[in-house]
Design an enzyme around this catalytic site. Structure first.
Site, PDB file in Angstrom:
ATOM      1  N   SER A 148     -18.640  55.327  60.510  1.00 31.93           N
ATOM      2  CA  SER A 148     -19.127  54.052  61.025  1.00 31.93           C
ATOM      3  C   SER A 148     -19.491  53.053  59.944  1.00 31.93           C
ATOM      4  O   SER A 148     -19.666  51.884  60.223  1.00 31.93           O
ATOM      5  CB  SER A 148     -20.335  54.281  61.931  1.00 31.93           C
ATOM      6  OG  SER A 148     -21.404  54.804  61.175  1.00 31.93           O
TER       7      SER A 148
ATOM      8  N   LYS B  22     -27.037  52.346  59.410  1.00 36.09           N
ATOM      9  CA  LYS B  22     -26.266  51.178  59.803  1.00 36.09           C
ATOM     10  C   LYS B  22     -26.759  49.983  58.979  1.00 36.09           C
ATOM     11  O   LYS B  22     -27.706  50.086  58.222  1.00 36.09           O
ATOM     12  CB  LYS B  22     -26.440  50.872  61.304  1.00 36.09           C
ATOM     13  CG  LYS B  22     -25.971  51.968  62.229  1.00 36.09           C
ATOM     14  CD  LYS B  22     -24.457  51.988  62.365  1.00 36.09           C
ATOM     15  CE  LYS B  22     -23.980  53.098  63.265  1.00 36.09           C
ATOM     16  NZ  LYS B  22     -23.928  54.411  62.631  1.00 36.09           N
TER      17      LYS B  22
END
Lengths: 166, 174
Positions: free
Chosen positions: A49, A93
């Site tokens: 990701s 993230k």
């Protein structure tokens, strides 16, 4: 009875030594834990990701906990966050927007061009993986409360060719 | 001559250093206990009446339940506010993931990894009815005992105490 006393007297210095060594190790682990939780800790991150910033197969990054305590974590920072979907998991993230800002994002970038705009509510942040095609982030589970942020990743330690600041 | 003065102070400095280290070790142990075992909290505000006082209740919070297994509905918990990350609030868990919460007008299902919290004083509480379900990761601890005021001394149970308005002044303990 005297055999028992003899036995105890034989073992007493060894037991005492064992205790004092265990205490020393316990004190060291205590200090290591406090440093890891409140100052800085290495974290292994893996998954697709955050490509191309972070590798698929695993990077070791240094995460510092001081910035989030003083509220200095903001947009463009890569952060380690406790997952709002699975509280035992932590995810890494990038913060795209903080409270009050409005975010426009592609709902499903691989399938369509449809985009959606959201205003980030008070006390929350909007996190997205750098690889928007393969990332489960705020586009799926919504803005994340600031209280779930564990720390800011600021330096990559492994692999060696990626050594340096993030 | 200055070396003499220096040598004179060495035992005092050593003593001060040792004592400081001992105090530091004590605080370290206290901090670890507070973070992982049990801690005190001062609860203020009207949102948890009648369970907790308006002007301040001293409660004991344990931190083991939230780590080992899920919290169940009905527990009073210490939770970091999703609106103000520096503030910690005390509310009661009304629904866990998968539960349906709400009344006849509006029902919601609590999503995975979240909990639905409400204050016992429904008329004056800012909780999940305003800011929605809260991620489980924001839980800080479970309130299990009230230490102060003395008339409320005792365990904090899973059910809200019955406090009918027709009864005489003061809370009725079940």
């Amino acid at each position: 009875m005297s055999r028992l006393f003899q036995f105890v007297r034989q073992w007493k210095p060894i037991i005492k030594e064992g205790f004092s060594q265990s205490f020393l190790i316990a004190k060291f682990l205590c200090l290591l834990h406090v440093t890891n939780t409140h100052v800085c800790t290495p974290v292994l991150v893996y998954g697709p990701s955050m490509l191309p910033t972070l590798n698929l197969t695993g990077d070791v990054v240094l995460v510092e906990h001081l910035s989030q305590k003083f509220g200095k974590v903001g947009p463009r920072h890569v952060v380690v966050v406790r997952s709002p979907e699975n509280p035992r998991k932590t995810v890494t993230k990038r913060i795209v927007a903080v409270e009050g800002e409005s975010v426009t994002f592609l709902v499903e970038p691989a399938l369509s061009d449809r985009s959606h705009t959201v205003v980030v509510p008070r006390g929350h942040v909007w996190i997205q993986g750098d690889n928007i095609y393969s990332s489960r982030d705020s586009r799926q589970f919504g803005p994340v409360p600031y209280g779930l942020i564990l720390g800011k990743a600021f330096w990559r330690v492994w692999p060696p060719d990626g050594f340096g600041s993030l | 001559m200055s070396l003499q003065v220096f040598r004179h102070w060495i035992p005092t400095v050593k003593d001060a250093f040792d004592r400081t280290l001992m105090v530091a070790k004590f605080f370290c142990g206290l901090h670890v206990t507070n973070t992982f075992l049990c801690t005190c909290a001062l609860a203020m505000g009207p949102s948890m009446l009648p369970t907790l006082n308006l002007t301040g209740s001293l409660v004991l919070v344990e931190r083991l339940s939230i780590r080992f297994g899920k919290m169940a509905s009905g527990e009073v918990v210490l939770i970091r506010s999703p609106e103000e990350p520096r503030k910690v609030v005390i509310k009661r868990i009304v629904g866990v993931e998968g539960d349906a919460v709400g009344n006849e007008e509006a029902t919601a299902v609590v999503p995975k990894g979240h909990i639905w919290i409400e204050g016992d004083n429904k008329h004056n509480s800012r909780d999940s009815r305003q800011f929605g379900p809260v991620p489980y990761g924001l839980l800080e601890g479970r309130v299990f005992w009230v230490m102060w005021p003395p008339e409320d001394f005792g365990s904090v149970g899973r059910k809200v105490e019955n406090n009918s308005l027709e009864s005489s002044a003061g809370c009725q303990k079940t």
